[in-house]
Design an enzyme around this catalytic site. Structure first.
Site, mmCIF file in Angstrom:
data_model
loop_
_atom_site.group_PDB
_atom_site.id
_atom_site.type_symbol
_atom_site.label_atom_id
_atom_site.label_comp_id
_atom_site.label_asym_id
_atom_site.label_seq_id
_atom_site.Cartn_x
_atom_site.Cartn_y
_atom_site.Cartn_z
ATOM 1 N N GLY A 41 79.008 -26.204 5.926
ATOM 2 C CA GLY A 41 80.252 -27.134 5.927
ATOM 3 C C GLY A 41 80.385 -28.108 4.937
ATOM 4 O O GLY A 41 80.377 -29.229 5.175
ATOM 5 N N GLY A 70 88.312 -23.337 4.772
ATOM 6 C CA GLY A 70 88.859 -24.265 5.801
ATOM 7 C C GLY A 70 88.213 -24.001 7.204
ATOM 8 O O GLY A 70 88.340 -22.598 7.392
ATOM 9 N N HIS A 139 84.633 -26.512 13.865
ATOM 10 C CA HIS A 139 84.390 -27.166 15.256
ATOM 11 C C HIS A 139 84.961 -26.247 16.557
ATOM 12 O O HIS A 139 84.901 -26.999 17.503
ATOM 13 C CB HIS A 139 84.953 -28.542 15.165
ATOM 14 C CG HIS A 139 84.425 -29.581 14.112
ATOM 15 N ND1 HIS A 139 83.347 -29.191 13.179
ATOM 16 C CD2 HIS A 139 84.400 -30.838 14.177
ATOM 17 C CE1 HIS A 139 82.987 -30.193 12.598
ATOM 18 N NE2 HIS A 139 83.267 -31.238 13.227
HETATM 19 MG MG MG Z 1 82.269 -33.658 10.242
#
Ligand code: MG
Length: 206
Positions: A41, A70, A139
């Protein structure tokens, strides 16, 4: 950290507290000798500057894994969408040009390798032992678990697994990162080290 890299880190878009950046730098310096450091990431390169400088200054290497399309929250219409990163021709987010520019400005092009793909595609053939893994990818619980399952077991004994965005109180943030952090501890493979703000740090047992 040197002034050039620090300036690039500060100028870069992203979501990383400077105390967390300093900790990443210190961890990268101390563990780059055990094997390459893998960042999952990279986005535009803010944490990449801190980790990359640590790897470079210890004669090591930083691998930057990101599909650059993204995370869920970066997509058009979502809370963290940034119009600067939207490639209208492709009608998709593209953070790769920003990462490349950050690495150039930081003087880190020679000490970083970019892996542009989803985690699962790279994890499927990965065999190289890693000195440190930093998880700061998608996430959602599925994305965080895929990052953990794909790479945590490649951390060498004495190496580091760091996970960003730990929020013990659900009112303060998403629960996927802290869920995989707790699962890592429950696995018995890692010992907990002191955290820095929302940055959790675990050491792989011998
Ligand atoms: Mg972060």
């Amino acid at each position: 950290m040197d002034a050039r890299t620090l300036a690039a880190a500060r100028a870069c878009k992203g979501f990383l507290d400077e105390a967390e950046g300093l900790r990443l730098h210190e961890l990268a310096c101390a563990h780059a000798g055990l094997g390459p450091i893998l960042e999952i990431g990279s986005y535009c390169g803010k944490s990449t500057c801190w980790l990359g400088a640590g790897a470079r200054d210890s004669g090591g290497l930083l691998l930057c894994l990101d599909h650059h399309r993204g995370s869920e929250e970066h997509q058009l219409g979502e809370g963290y969408h940034d119009p600067d990163l939207f490639d209208a021709a492709a009608s998709r987010v593209d953070s790769l040009p920003f990462l490349r520019r950050t690495l150039h400005e930081a003087g880190l092009e020679d000490s970083t390798v970019l892996l542009v793909a989803p985690t699962s595609r790279v994890a499927a053939f990965w065999t190289t032992p890693l000195g440190m893994v930093f998880i700061d990818g998608g996430h959602s619980l599925a994305a965080a678990r895929a990052d953990y399952a794909g790479f945590a077991h490649h951390v060498v004994a004495g190496g580091i697994l760091a996970i960003h965005d730990l929020f013990p109180d659900p009112a303060h943030g998403g629960q996927a990162p802290i869920t995989i952090y707790r699962e890592a501890i429950a696995s018995g493979l890692f010992d907990e080290l002191p955290a820095t703000k929302t940055l959790g740090v675990l050491r792989r047992r011998a």
